[in-house]
Enzyme design. Structure first.
Site, PDB file in Angstrom:
ATOM      1  N   TYR A   1      48.085  36.690 -71.327  1.00 26.07           N
ATOM      2  CA  TYR A   1      47.632  36.478 -72.592  1.00 26.07           C
ATOM      3  C   TYR A   1      47.239  37.857 -73.372  1.00 26.07           C
ATOM      4  O   TYR A   1      47.391  37.880 -74.659  1.00 26.07           O
ATOM      5  CB  TYR A   1      45.726  36.218 -72.038  1.00 26.07           C
ATOM      6  CG  TYR A   1      44.845  35.902 -73.287  1.00 26.07           C
ATOM      7  CD1 TYR A   1      44.905  34.896 -74.064  1.00 26.07           C
ATOM      8  CD2 TYR A   1      43.938  36.913 -73.655  1.00 26.07           C
ATOM      9  CE1 TYR A   1      44.074  34.685 -75.079  1.00 26.07           C
ATOM     10  CE2 TYR A   1      42.940  36.725 -74.469  1.00 26.07           C
ATOM     11  CZ  TYR A   1      43.158  35.688 -75.419  1.00 26.07           C
ATOM     12  OH  TYR A   1      42.171  35.230 -76.529  1.00 26.07           O
TER      13      TYR A   1
ATOM     14  N   GLU B   1      49.534  30.286 -79.206  1.00 27.50           N
ATOM     15  CA  GLU B   1      48.537  29.447 -78.253  1.00 27.50           C
ATOM     16  C   GLU B   1      48.912  27.871 -78.498  1.00 27.50           C
ATOM     17  O   GLU B   1      48.545  27.557 -79.683  1.00 27.50           O
ATOM     18  CB  GLU B   1      46.957  29.905 -78.498  1.00 27.50           C
ATOM     19  CG  GLU B   1      46.884  31.363 -78.160  1.00 27.50           C
ATOM     20  CD  GLU B   1      45.483  31.499 -77.861  1.00 27.50           C
ATOM     21  OE1 GLU B   1      44.449  30.813 -77.934  1.00 27.50           O
ATOM     22  OE2 GLU B   1      45.067  32.925 -77.714  1.00 27.50           O
TER      23      GLU B   1
ATOM     24  N   CYS C   1      43.025  28.732 -81.560  1.00 25.95           N
ATOM     25  CA  CYS C   1      42.698  28.973 -80.078  1.00 25.95           C
ATOM     26  C   CYS C   1      42.574  27.765 -79.344  1.00 25.95           C
ATOM     27  O   CYS C   1      42.179  26.732 -79.589  1.00 25.95           O
ATOM     28  CB  CYS C   1      41.309  29.439 -80.164  1.00 25.95           C
ATOM     29  SG  CYS C   1      40.376  29.782 -78.823  1.00 25.95           S
TER      30      CYS C   1
ATOM     31  N   CYS D   1      44.152  11.715 -92.099  1.00 28.07           N
ATOM     32  CA  CYS D   1      45.543  11.722 -91.794  1.00 28.07           C
ATOM     33  C   CYS D   1      46.181  10.317 -91.772  1.00 28.07           C
ATOM     34  O   CYS D   1      45.604   9.677 -90.809  1.00 28.07           O
ATOM     35  CB  CYS D   1      46.114  12.625 -91.036  1.00 28.07           C
ATOM     36  SG  CYS D   1      47.991  12.389 -90.696  1.00 28.07           S
TER      37      CYS D   1
ATOM     38  N   ASP E   1      40.230  33.377 -86.762  1.00 30.78           N
ATOM     39  CA  ASP E   1      41.349  33.841 -85.778  1.00 30.78           C
ATOM     40  C   ASP E   1      42.514  34.293 -86.323  1.00 30.78           C
ATOM     41  O   ASP E   1      43.386  33.192 -86.785  1.00 30.78           O
ATOM     42  CB  ASP E   1      41.509  32.838 -84.573  1.00 30.78           C
ATOM     43  CG  ASP E   1      40.346  32.466 -83.854  1.00 30.78           C
ATOM     44  OD1 ASP E   1      39.787  33.427 -83.477  1.00 30.78           O
ATOM     45  OD2 ASP E   1      40.143  31.091 -83.489  1.00 30.78           O
TER      46      ASP E   1
ATOM     47  N   CYS F   1      34.629  28.006 -79.884  1.00 28.33           N
ATOM     48  CA  CYS F   1      35.649  26.859 -80.563  1.00 28.33           C
ATOM     49  C   CYS F   1      35.686  27.089 -81.659  1.00 28.33           C
ATOM     50  O   CYS F   1      34.577  26.830 -82.479  1.00 28.33           O
ATOM     51  CB  CYS F   1      35.014  25.516 -79.750  1.00 28.33           C
ATOM     52  SG  CYS F   1      36.085  24.254 -80.748  1.00 28.33           S
TER      53      CYS F   1
ATOM     54  N   TYR G   1      48.004  32.117 -83.423  1.00 32.29           N
ATOM     55  CA  TYR G   1      47.211  30.965 -83.892  1.00 32.29           C
ATOM     56  C   TYR G   1      47.626  30.265 -84.805  1.00 32.29           C
ATOM     57  O   TYR G   1      47.106  29.472 -85.505  1.00 32.29           O
ATOM     58  CB  TYR G   1      45.733  31.769 -84.555  1.00 32.29           C
ATOM     59  CG  TYR G   1      45.099  32.712 -83.464  1.00 32.29           C
ATOM     60  CD1 TYR G   1      44.494  32.116 -82.620  1.00 32.29           C
ATOM     61  CD2 TYR G   1      44.874  33.909 -83.692  1.00 32.29           C
ATOM     62  CE1 TYR G   1      43.845  32.847 -81.482  1.00 32.29           C
ATOM     63  CE2 TYR G   1      44.377  34.803 -82.795  1.00 32.29           C
ATOM     64  CZ  TYR G   1      43.698  34.132 -81.725  1.00 32.29           C
ATOM     65  OH  TYR G   1      42.935  34.944 -80.532  1.00 32.29           O
TER      66      TYR G   1
END
Length: 225
Positions: free
Chosen positions: A89, A101, A58, A213, A136, A204, A141
């Protein structure tokens, strides 16, 4: 039952170009300025700025992640990696535009490196989930990096390989992130720009793997006389 399974199949599989929605010739309306940073959303951007495109679920939470980074001049939510020109959208949510997105990040490389942005990208989401990010679900996504030049592409691939090694050591699955040269970026509607600044309690879905990472260090450039 067939209808529901057919819709889910479309959301989990990218359409072929001939299957994509037709879209439109003109861009959809959006904001003129960034709600937080106050800079023009579509530019012009200052000389020396570079551009990156990241998709990590998202775009509401993903955009906020990057506008908070020192050295980022402007961000925008939008759609990349698909076929439909100037999608809405609602159209992207059908899975029939092919877009993800995506967040546009315009940054000053003297302040923040592309490698640093890659590290933020990998650690902020789970890049092993295919056509979804957490709850999602759908092609919109998916995890993706769209690159603007060969240097970005090589850095993105090297960072993916390094993170894959770290994920494997942690017992995680293989990375499914799409890494491709950038095509068109279509700005999302004004209501989606800087959404979480306007709606601090809004949704969120960002959730990383908890695995760090380590970005490979680029080879030094030989000095010239």
């Amino acid at each position: 039952m067939f209808f529901l399974s057919d819709m889910l199949n479309k959301k989990l599989n990218l359409p072929k170009p001939q299957e994509a929605l037709p879209g439109r010739a003109k861009p959809i309306p959006t904001a003129a300025k960034h709600y937080v940073l106050k800079h023009p959303l579509k530019g012009p951007y200052p000389d020396g700025m570079e551009t990156a495109l990241f998709a990590l679920g998202c775009f509401w939470g993903a955009e906020r992640l990057f506008w908070q980074v020192e050295g980022v001049w402007v961000t925008a939510s939008g759609y990349s990696g698909g076929f439909t020109p100037n999608p809405t959208y609602q159209e992207t949510c059908t899975g029939l535009t092919g877009h993800a997105e995506t967040v546009l990040v315009v940054f000053d490389p003297k302040v923040v490196s592309y490698a640093t942005l890659l590290k933020i990208f990998w650690e902020a989401h789970d890049p092993t989930q295919g056509m979804r990010q957490g709850n999602d679900v759908g092609t919109t996504y998916r995890s993706a990096i769209y690159t603007f030049n060969e240097a970005q592409y090589q850095q993105a691939v090297a960072s993916r390989d390094a993170y894959q090694a770290s994920l494997k050591g942690a017992g995680r699955d293989r990375i499914t992130t799409e890494i491709e040269p950038a095509g068109n970026f279509y700005f999302a509607e004004e209501e989606h720009q800087q959404y979480l600044a306007k709606n601090p309690n809004g949704y969120c879905g960002l959730k990383g793997t908890g695995v760090a990472c380590a970005i490979p260090t680029a080879a030094p450039v030989a000095a010239t006389a």
